[in-house]
Write an enzyme that holds these catalytic residues in place. Structure first.
Site, PDB file in Angstrom:
ATOM      1  N   ASP A 171       1.664  13.203  14.386  1.00  3.72           N
ATOM      2  CA  ASP A 171       2.081  13.233  12.977  1.00  3.72           C
ATOM      3  C   ASP A 171       0.878  13.430  12.061  1.00  3.72           C
ATOM      4  O   ASP A 171       0.724  12.736  11.064  1.00  3.72           O
ATOM      5  CB  ASP A 171       2.818  11.939  12.629  1.00  3.72           C
ATOM      6  CG  ASP A 171       3.612  12.060  11.319  1.00  3.72           C
ATOM      7  OD1 ASP A 171       3.889  13.207  10.901  1.00  3.72           O
ATOM      8  OD2 ASP A 171       3.937  11.028  10.726  1.00  3.72           O
TER       9      ASP A 171
ATOM     10  N   GLY B 184       7.220   4.282   3.814  1.00  3.18           N
ATOM     11  CA  GLY B 184       7.634   5.555   4.393  1.00  3.18           C
ATOM     12  C   GLY B 184       8.827   5.374   5.301  1.00  3.18           C
ATOM     13  O   GLY B 184       9.432   4.293   5.362  1.00  3.18           O
ATOM     14  N   GLY B 185       9.141   6.444   6.020  1.00  3.98           N
ATOM     15  CA  GLY B 185      10.297   6.403   6.892  1.00  3.98           C
ATOM     16  C   GLY B 185      10.160   5.423   8.037  1.00  3.98           C
ATOM     17  O   GLY B 185      11.158   4.966   8.590  1.00  3.98           O
ATOM     18  N   MET B 186       8.916   5.089   8.413  1.00  6.97           N
ATOM     19  CA  MET B 186       8.707   4.201   9.550  1.00  6.97           C
ATOM     20  C   MET B 186       8.527   2.747   9.155  1.00  6.97           C
ATOM     21  O   MET B 186       8.619   1.863   9.991  1.00  6.97           O
ATOM     22  CB  MET B 186       7.510   4.676  10.365  1.00  6.97           C
ATOM     23  CG  MET B 186       7.780   5.970  11.102  1.00  6.97           C
ATOM     24  SD  MET B 186       6.349   6.537  12.045  1.00  6.97           S
ATOM     25  CE  MET B 186       5.687   7.757  10.950  1.00  6.97           C
ATOM     26  N   GLY B 187       8.243   2.477   7.887  1.00  5.08           N
ATOM     27  CA  GLY B 187       8.073   1.091   7.484  1.00  5.08           C
ATOM     28  C   GLY B 187       7.283   0.951   6.200  1.00  5.08           C
ATOM     29  O   GLY B 187       6.932   1.935   5.546  1.00  5.08           O
TER      30      GLY B 187
ATOM     31  N   VAL C  33       3.853  -0.637   4.284  1.00  5.15           N
ATOM     32  CA  VAL C  33       2.456  -0.950   4.588  1.00  5.15           C
ATOM     33  C   VAL C  33       1.915  -1.886   3.513  1.00  5.15           C
ATOM     34  O   VAL C  33       2.146  -1.668   2.317  1.00  5.15           O
ATOM     35  CB  VAL C  33       1.595   0.323   4.654  1.00  5.15           C
ATOM     36  CG1 VAL C  33       0.185  -0.008   5.128  1.00  5.15           C
ATOM     37  CG2 VAL C  33       2.232   1.344   5.583  1.00  5.15           C
TER      38      VAL C  33
ATOM     39  N   LEU D  83       0.817  -1.211   0.000  1.00  7.16           N
ATOM     40  CA  LEU D  83       0.000   0.000   0.000  1.00  7.16           C
ATOM     41  C   LEU D  83       0.849   1.259   0.000  1.00  7.16           C
ATOM     42  O   LEU D  83       0.378   2.327  -0.396  1.00  7.16           O
ATOM     43  CB  LEU D  83      -0.937   0.013   1.212  1.00  7.16           C
ATOM     44  CG  LEU D  83      -2.067  -1.007   1.236  1.00  7.16           C
ATOM     45  CD1 LEU D  83      -2.858  -0.897   2.539  1.00  7.16           C
ATOM     46  CD2 LEU D  83      -2.993  -0.810   0.043  1.00  7.16           C
ATOM     47  N   GLY D  84       2.057   1.140   0.499  1.00  6.83           N
ATOM     48  CA  GLY D  84       2.918   2.310   0.555  1.00  6.83           C
ATOM     49  C   GLY D  84       4.164   2.027   1.364  1.00  6.83           C
ATOM     50  O   GLY D  84       4.315   0.969   1.983  1.00  6.83           O
TER      51      GLY D  84
END
Length: 355
Positions: A131, A18-21, A23, A15-16
Site C-alpha cells: 500500500d 482511514g479505512g483500516m482504523g 491513528v 493523528l488521522g
C-alpha cells in the site's frame, strides 16, 4: 487529559483516520512517543484474517533500517486489535505536495532512492508493503520514512467494490496484478507503487484522472491504457515508465531502481548524496508538526486507589547536630631560652645611663 488508554499507552491526540482504523499520538509508560493504530473491528472479525495480521506483525519485528518506522508493540488478538510504531514527526509526502507543490527533480529522485533502499530491506524479510502511496510516507527530520506496513492485508476488495476477490492497497497507486486480485504478489507491486508515488511527488497528479473506483480499476487493468507521465522530468521518464510496466516481470529490481534514482539525483544537482540528504530534510521537514509528551501527563503507573503503595510519614525526622569531636591540641613547640640575652641588654642600658 487523555483520550483513554490501550495496553498502558496513553492516547493523547488523534493523528488521522482511514479505512483500516484510527491513528493516535500515544505515550508509553516510559514516555516513548508512538503512533498507535486501532484496527477497525469489522476488518479483523474473521479468525483467518486475524491470524494473517498476527503473522504480518511477526514479520514486522524483523524489519530494520532508517527508512522504516520501526514496530514498537502490537496485539493482534486484543479487542480492539492495535499496532504501535515509532512516532516520526513531519508531514506526509501528500501533505507537503498539496501545500508546497511538486518536488524538484534532484530532491524527488533522492527521496525515491532512499525509499528504494528502505523497501529493499523490507523485502529481505519476505514482507511486502502493498500500500505504498504519498500518505504512507512521512518526511521526517532525517528524510522520508515508510509507515503502515502489514495493514493492507486487512482490506478486502469488498471495501472498494462488491465483486468477489481479494484486493489490497489504495486503488490510485495499485499495480494491475493487485487490482485483479492475484494472490501470489511479488516485490514488483512495491516497485509499481514507488513509481506511482514519485509521479505524484514530481507532478502533483496521479497516474489516471480522478474518477470512481470502477472506472479507475478498469483503466489500471487495461494493458493499452498507459499511465499519465505528463510533467515528469525527462531524466526520470524512462525509469518511471519501466517501473510502471503492466507486466510485473518487466519492472526493474529495487536495487537497480535505487542506483538509477541516485545517479539522476547527483547528476542533476552536482551534489553528493550526503548533501542531497540535507537538502531533502531542509526542503521537506516541517518541525512545527512535532508533538511532544505533555508536561502534565499523569503517570500511567499510578496506583488506581490514588495512594502510594508505601505510606510515607509527613513528619520530618529531627535533624541531629553532627557529633562534635574534641580537636587534638596543637603540638607544643619547644621554646628557646633567651633570658641571658635579655639580662645582657639590660646591663648595657644601665651602664650607658651612668656615663
Amino acid at each position: 487529559m487523555t483520550l483513554g488508554t490501550i495496553s498502558g499507552y496513553e492516547l493523547i491526540k488523534p493523528l488521522g483516520s482511514g479505512g483500516m482504523g484510527d491513528v493516535y499520538f500515544a505515550v508509553s509508560p516510559t514516555a516513548d512517543r508512538v503512533a498507535l493504530k486501532v484496527i477497525r473491528k469489522h476488518l479483523i472479525d474473521e479468525p483467518t484474517v486475524r491470524e494473517r495480521f498476527a503473522a504480518e506483525v511477526d514479520s514486522l519485528k524483523l524489519v530494520y533500517g532508517s527508512r522504516v518506522a520501526r514496530l514498537e508493540n502490537a496485539d493482534p488478538y486484543a479487542d480492539p486489535a492495535w499496532l504501535a510504531v515509532e512516532y516520526v514527526p513531519g508531514a506526509t509526502l501528500r501533505q507537503h505536495v498539496d501545500a508546497h507543490g511538486p518536488l524538484p527533480v534532484a530532491e524527488a529522485a533522492m527521496v525515491g532512492a532512499m525509499l528504494a533502499d528502505g523497501l529493499d530491506k523490507v523485502h529481505q524479510v519476505r514482507l511486502l508493503h502493498r500500500d505504498l502511496k504519498p500518505q504512507n510516507i512521512i518526511l521526517g527530520p532525517d528524510g522520508p520514512k515508510l509507515i503502515d506496513f502489514g495493514l493492507a492485508v486487512l482490506v478486502d476488495r469488498s471495501d472498494y467494490l462488491t465483486a468477489p476477490g481479494a484486493m489490497v492497497g489504495t486503488p490510485a497507486y495499485m499495480a494491475p496484478e493487485q487490482v485483479k486480485g492475484e494472490r501470489e504478489l511479488t516485490a514488483a507491486v512495491d516497485v509499481y507503487g514507488l513509481a506511482a508515488t514519485l509521479v505524484f511527488a514530481l507532478t502533483g497528479h496521479g497516474l489516471y484522472p480522478p474518477t470512481n473506483s470502477w472506472n479507475l480499476l478498469l483503466r489500471i487493468t487495461e494493458p493499452g491504457d498507459l499511465p499519465d507521465l505528463s510533467g515528469v522530468p525527462a531524466e526520470l521518464t524512462p525509469l518511471l515508465g519501466a517501473m510502471l510496466a503492466f507486466d510485473p516481470g518487466a519492472r526493474p529490481a529495487l536495487g537497480d531502481v535505487g542506483k538509477r534514482l541516485l545517479a539522476v539525483a547527483t547528476a542533476s544537482s552536482g551534489r553528493s548524496a550526503a548533501q542531497l540528504r540535507q537538502d531533502v530534510a531542509a526542503l521537506t521537514y516541517a518541525d512545527d508538526t512535532e508533538l511532544l509528551v505533555p508536561a502534565d501527563l499523569q503517570d500511567p503507573r499510578q496506583d488506581p486507589e490514588g495512594t502510594p503503595a508505601v505510606e510515607e510519614s509527613t513528619v520530618p525526622e529531627p535533624t541531629l547536630p553532627p557529633t562534635q569531636v574534641d580537636p587534638e591540641p596543637p603540638p607544643v613547640t619547644p621554646q628557646a631560652d633567651v633570658s641571658w640575652l635579655v639580662d645582657k641588654i639590660r646591663r648595657q642600658y644601665a651602664r650607658r645611663a651612668t656615663l
